[in-house]
Scaffold this motif. Sequence first.
Motif, PDB file in Angstrom:
ATOM      1  N   LYS A 122       0.644  -1.161   0.006  1.00 54.09           N
ATOM      2  CA  LYS A 122      -0.027  -0.001   0.104  1.00 54.09           C
ATOM      3  C   LYS A 122       0.822   1.081   0.172  1.00 54.09           C
ATOM      4  CE  LYS A 122      -3.660  -2.241   2.505  1.00 54.09           C
ATOM      5  NZ  LYS A 122      -4.247  -2.296   3.638  1.00 54.09           N
ATOM      6  N   VAL A 123       2.291   1.193  -0.132  1.00 48.74           N
ATOM      7  CA  VAL A 123       3.046   2.048  -0.108  1.00 48.74           C
ATOM      8  C   VAL A 123       3.685   2.432  -1.568  1.00 48.74           C
ATOM      9  CG1 VAL A 123       5.122   3.233   0.917  1.00 48.74           C
ATOM     10  CG2 VAL A 123       3.522   1.732   2.151  1.00 48.74           C
ATOM     11  N   SER A 124       3.850   3.728  -1.934  1.00 54.98           N
ATOM     12  CA  SER A 124       4.585   3.803  -3.043  1.00 54.98           C
ATOM     13  C   SER A 124       5.956   4.202  -2.870  1.00 54.98           C
ATOM     14  CB  SER A 124       3.869   5.003  -3.942  1.00 54.98           C
ATOM     15  OG  SER A 124       4.804   5.789  -4.935  1.00 54.98           O
ATOM     16  N   PHE A 125       6.922   3.661  -3.543  1.00 49.37           N
ATOM     17  CA  PHE A 125       8.421   4.006  -3.096  1.00 49.37           C
ATOM     18  C   PHE A 125       9.086   4.706  -4.389  1.00 49.37           C
ATOM     19  CE2 PHE A 125       7.130  -0.289  -1.338  1.00 49.37           C
ATOM     20  CZ  PHE A 125       7.413  -0.093   0.000  1.00 49.37           C
ATOM     21  N   SER A 126       8.377   5.525  -4.962  1.00 48.88           N
ATOM     22  CA  SER A 126       8.914   6.551  -6.074  1.00 48.88           C
ATOM     23  C   SER A 126       9.742   7.404  -5.577  1.00 48.88           C
ATOM     24  CB  SER A 126       7.692   6.857  -6.777  1.00 48.88           C
ATOM     25  OG  SER A 126       6.833   7.955  -6.041  1.00 48.88           O
ATOM     26  N   LYS A 147       6.044  -4.271  -9.187  1.00 46.43           N
ATOM     27  CA  LYS A 147       5.656  -2.963  -8.409  1.00 46.43           C
ATOM     28  C   LYS A 147       6.961  -2.039  -8.418  1.00 46.43           C
ATOM     29  CE  LYS A 147       4.511  -1.411  -3.693  1.00 46.43           C
ATOM     30  NZ  LYS A 147       3.652  -0.632  -3.962  1.00 46.43           N
ATOM     31  N   LEU A 148       7.930  -2.285  -8.129  1.00 43.20           N
ATOM     32  CA  LEU A 148       9.330  -1.589  -8.168  1.00 43.20           C
ATOM     33  C   LEU A 148       9.672  -1.144  -9.428  1.00 43.20           C
ATOM     34  CD1 LEU A 148      11.362  -3.167  -5.678  1.00 43.20           C
ATOM     35  CD2 LEU A 148      10.186  -1.300  -4.965  1.00 43.20           C
ATOM     36  N   LYS A 149       9.366  -2.018 -10.418  1.00 42.81           N
ATOM     37  CA  LYS A 149       9.551  -1.469 -11.960  1.00 42.81           C
ATOM     38  C   LYS A 149       8.718  -0.190 -12.261  1.00 42.81           C
ATOM     39  CE  LYS A 149       9.722  -3.320 -16.598  1.00 42.81           C
ATOM     40  NZ  LYS A 149       9.502  -4.497 -17.306  1.00 42.81           N
ATOM     41  N   GLU A 150       7.353  -0.396 -11.681  1.00 41.73           N
ATOM     42  CA  GLU A 150       6.551   0.487 -11.973  1.00 41.73           C
ATOM     43  C   GLU A 150       6.782   1.907 -11.566  1.00 41.73           C
ATOM     44  OE1 GLU A 150       2.932  -1.166 -11.514  1.00 41.73           O
ATOM     45  OE2 GLU A 150       2.782  -2.178 -13.330  1.00 41.73           O
ATOM     46  N   LYS A 184      18.073   0.872 -15.471  1.00 44.91           N
ATOM     47  CA  LYS A 184      18.842   1.410 -16.703  1.00 44.91           C
ATOM     48  C   LYS A 184      17.947   2.777 -17.441  1.00 44.91           C
ATOM     49  CE  LYS A 184      21.876  -1.990 -16.397  1.00 44.91           C
ATOM     50  NZ  LYS A 184      21.241  -2.721 -15.231  1.00 44.91           N
ATOM     51  N   HIS A 185      16.998   2.634 -17.395  1.00 46.37           N
ATOM     52  CA  HIS A 185      15.902   3.684 -17.816  1.00 46.37           C
ATOM     53  C   HIS A 185      14.641   3.701 -17.278  1.00 46.37           C
ATOM     54  CE1 HIS A 185      13.705   0.541 -20.137  1.00 46.37           C
ATOM     55  NE2 HIS A 185      15.041  -0.065 -20.383  1.00 46.37           N
ATOM     56  N   SER A 186      13.791   4.483 -17.456  1.00 49.51           N
ATOM     57  CA  SER A 186      12.671   4.996 -17.026  1.00 49.51           C
ATOM     58  C   SER A 186      11.610   3.847 -17.138  1.00 49.51           C
ATOM     59  CB  SER A 186      12.135   6.024 -17.124  1.00 49.51           C
ATOM     60  OG  SER A 186      11.605   6.185 -18.710  1.00 49.51           O
TER      61      SER A 186
END
Length: 227
Positions: A145-149, A169-172, A209-211
């Motif tokens: 439930k947390v965003s790590f952005s 999740k982390l990739k997004e 490596k990229h967004s």
Amino acid sequence: MVLCLPSGVMPSAPTAESPLPAGSEDGSRRRRWGLWITGGVGGTLVALYAVVTPFVAPALRRVCLPFVPATSAQIENVLKMLQGRRGSVVDIGSGDGRIVIAAAKRGFEAVGYELNPWLVWYSRYRAWRDGVHHNTKFYISDLWKVSFSRYTNVVVFGVPQMMPELEKKLKEELECNARIIACRFPFPCWIPDHTTGEGIDTVWAYDLKHSGGFEARNLETTPGGES
């Protein structure tokens, strides 16, 4: 005025209140003991429930993530992967806070997310005791439930069942300068950029490596040892 009594009738002396029968007094004492015992047992059960539930609850979730403290070797390997890095550090499933505290001692702004409130409170105490409470934060929260952005360095102590979903999740969420450090278990589809340690102390580092995400694991194989 004088009250006259018939002849032969003597005034009766006042009598003391007759004592309760012995059996009645024993019954009252037993009832009091019963109430005390019931209250004591009930209070003990409530306390046990409050203490044990946060540790048992993870086993009842869709992905069981039990609390297993990081070893000294694991902490050192994580710190190796943070050398030369900038930005904040987040530990997903921070447990008793030892990774967060170790990172804070190296000058990072470090944050931990943990579902067990007892471990979060203990982590805050340890950070205060070690003098790094100004550089650390601990939150009681479910990682899903947390965003790590907003974090550039992410530490994960996971289990195999959760790694595929966490990978997605982390990739997004993460930006292109992020580094993910996995402990104990690697991600299933990503190729690690750096590896160090052996056995359960192995640590894998993945650089974005990229967004759009990470390089997927394909024909390339990961060399053993530290890179």
